[in-house]
Design an enzyme around this catalytic site. Structure first.
Site, PDB file in Angstrom:
ATOM      1  N   CYS A   1     -11.887  -4.029 -11.048  1.00  0.00           N
ATOM      2  CA  CYS A   1     -12.787  -2.921 -11.374  1.00  0.00           C
ATOM      3  C   CYS A   1     -13.932  -3.377 -12.264  1.00  0.00           C
ATOM      4  O   CYS A   1     -15.091  -3.016 -12.054  1.00  0.00           O
ATOM      5  CB  CYS A   1     -12.022  -1.784 -12.043  1.00  0.00           C
ATOM      6  SG  CYS A   1     -11.096  -2.269 -13.503  1.00  0.00           S
TER       7      CYS A   1
ATOM      8  N   GLN B   1       0.826  -2.041 -12.081  1.00  0.00           N
ATOM      9  CA  GLN B   1       1.077  -3.478 -12.183  1.00  0.00           C
ATOM     10  C   GLN B   1       2.535  -3.805 -12.477  1.00  0.00           C
ATOM     11  O   GLN B   1       2.915  -4.973 -12.467  1.00  0.00           O
ATOM     12  CB  GLN B   1       0.192  -4.074 -13.283  1.00  0.00           C
ATOM     13  CG  GLN B   1      -1.279  -4.132 -12.938  1.00  0.00           C
ATOM     14  CD  GLN B   1      -1.598  -5.158 -11.861  1.00  0.00           C
ATOM     15  OE1 GLN B   1      -0.840  -6.090 -11.617  1.00  0.00           O
ATOM     16  NE2 GLN B   1      -2.724  -4.978 -11.199  1.00  0.00           N
TER      17      GLN B   1
ATOM     18  N   SER C   1       1.436   2.404  -6.978  1.00  0.00           N
ATOM     19  CA  SER C   1       0.628   2.098  -5.802  1.00  0.00           C
ATOM     20  C   SER C   1       1.356   1.103  -4.924  1.00  0.00           C
ATOM     21  O   SER C   1       2.079   0.240  -5.427  1.00  0.00           O
ATOM     22  CB  SER C   1      -0.723   1.531  -6.240  1.00  0.00           C
ATOM     23  OG  SER C   1      -1.540   1.220  -5.142  1.00  0.00           O
ATOM     24  N   ALA C   2       1.132   1.185  -3.608  1.00  0.00           N
ATOM     25  CA  ALA C   2       1.831   0.299  -2.677  1.00  0.00           C
ATOM     26  C   ALA C   2       1.186  -1.075  -2.557  1.00  0.00           C
ATOM     27  O   ALA C   2       1.875  -2.073  -2.338  1.00  0.00           O
ATOM     28  CB  ALA C   2       1.902   0.944  -1.293  1.00  0.00           C
ATOM     29  N   HIS C   3      -0.133  -1.160  -2.705  1.00  0.00           N
ATOM     30  CA  HIS C   3      -0.793  -2.420  -2.357  1.00  0.00           C
ATOM     31  C   HIS C   3      -0.625  -3.509  -3.412  1.00  0.00           C
ATOM     32  O   HIS C   3      -0.994  -4.664  -3.186  1.00  0.00           O
ATOM     33  CB  HIS C   3      -2.277  -2.194  -2.048  1.00  0.00           C
ATOM     34  CG  HIS C   3      -3.173  -2.091  -3.245  1.00  0.00           C
ATOM     35  ND1 HIS C   3      -3.920  -3.146  -3.704  1.00  0.00           N
ATOM     36  CD2 HIS C   3      -3.446  -1.048  -4.052  1.00  0.00           C
ATOM     37  CE1 HIS C   3      -4.629  -2.756  -4.747  1.00  0.00           C
ATOM     38  NE2 HIS C   3      -4.355  -1.494  -4.984  1.00  0.00           N
TER      39      HIS C   3
END
Length: 389
Positions: free
Chosen positions: A329, A185, A205-207
């Site tokens: 999640c 984040q 993370s890329a997304h």
């Protein structure tokens, strides 16, 4: 959003749309006329061209976090990176290893820790303080003589709080342990310098960064690389730490996304800060909107808001606003947010909490629409209560 849709997107903490400049670079690595070869094929130009693009992307990622390119290990995302860091360290710990984390980590950390506990590795879960932050003193108190690794997120995915990683690193290293940071984040939202911050392992993370889903990386400091056991085998790729054919197009996308973040982060943050403040100023007079962890050090992108309003449910906003009632999640599990309960909210208050997260494509018009929607829902709930419904 899609053409004709009135839905305004406020769920950037869950995922981001792929920047058009990223997707353009990715398309060039997919078709027969592009750079589609296997990066591990070194006997012909197609493979060598793909390898060159992969290494260029590795350098782009490294530049954003002030690392060396050879310290970047490609993975499928932050979840895999977290598993590789924690399980990989515990497996090479030569016996039982004590681990430390916090109660407000992402499920990718908490579930991995639970798995390690079942394997005989004790885990201590540090409670957040009254502001919603993890205090360095609390982490220091949790350390033991057999502590091997401490894992803490840089930015919380639900409430947006920042962890004092440099101070945590000083405490952890003084105890002879190493520090893993979940920065999924944080990447592209706050400056990161892995060396000056004292980070040994870091998941990204890329997304969450306007790049594609399905690609991420683990930063592995040179001085801890030999202490991590691979969790995927079959070819010895990525210095033996993560085997598997590299997805050139996804890696290229992540590289471009990181390069764009390095160039545009400060301007994006300044604009998002103004939008954040515009929203909070506009809803202050409602008297029912409480921002969770409002006094903690935080990023401006994420707002966790509890409405002190009988009859309010987050789904009342869902026709107009793409928001979350918890992290993706926890939402999938249908459970109250473990983050909100850890910072002191009861189950009822957690059920009246929404997360709005702003991003690169959030406009002032979007924010004003969200303000109007919230005002309408508050009015509806008050009228229902007054009518005895």
């Amino acid at each position: 959003m899609s053409e004709g849709s009135n839905l305004r997107y406020f769920d950037y903490a869950a995922t981001t749309p792929v920047d058009e400049r990223v997707s353009e670079a990715m398309f060039g690595c997919m078709g027969i006329g592009g750079i589609f070869g296997n990066p591990a094929s070194s006997s012909h130009a197609a493979g060598l061209s793909a390898r060159e693009r992969v290494e260029r992307a590795r350098a782009q990622v490294a530049d954003l976090i002030k690392a060396r390119p050879d310290e970047i290990v490609w993975t499928s995302g932050a979840t895999e990176s977290n598993n590789l860091a924690l399980k990989g360290y515990a497996e090479n710990a030569h016996g039982r290893c004590h681990l430390v984390t916090s109660q407000i980590e992402h499920k990718a950390i908490l579930d991995t820790m639970a798995s390690l506990e079942k394997r005989g590795h004790p885990v201590t879960y540090v409670r957040p303080d009254g502001s919603g932050e993890i205090a360095p003193e609390a982490v220091k108190a949790a350390l033991r003589s057999d502590t091997g690794i401490v894992s803490l997120m840089l930015v919380n995915n639900e409430i947006g709080t920042l962890t004092n990683i440099p101070e945590m690193s000083r405490i952890v290293h003084a105890a002879g342990a190493i520090l893993h940071v979940d920065a999924a984040q944080a990447l592209g939202k706050t400056p990161i310098d892995v060396e000056t911050m004292g980070i040994d392992l870091m998941s990204i993370s890329a997304h969450k960064l306007y790049g594609p889903k399905g690609i991420g990386a683990l930063y592995v400091s040179e001085n801890v690389a030999k202490r991590i056991a691979a969790q995927m085998h079959g070819g010895g790729h990525e210095r033996g730490l993560r085997s598997g054919t590299l997805p050139t197009h996804q890696i290229v996308g992540m590289g471009v996304a990181c390069e764009l973040a390095a160039a545009e982060m400060m301007a994006d943050n300044d604009r998002i800060s103004r939008l954040h403040q515009r929203f909070m100023d506009a809803v202050a007079d409602l008297g029912v909107v409480v921002q969770n962890a409002a006094h903690a050090k935080r990023i401006p992108h994420t707002l966790s808001l509890t409405l002190d309003l009988p009859g309010f449910f987050p789904f009342m906003l869902s026709d107009e606003l793409a928001i979350s009632s918890t992290s993706a999640c926890s939402s999938a599990a249908g459970a109250p947010s473990h983050v909100l309960t850890a910072i002191g909210l009861d189950e009822d208050a957690a059920s009246r909490t929404v997360r709005l997260s702003l991003g690169r494509y959030t406009t002032q018009e979007d924010v004003d629409h969200a303000i109007a929607c919230l005002r309408a829902v508050v009015r509806q709930c008050r009228e229902s209560v007054a009518a005895g419904l």
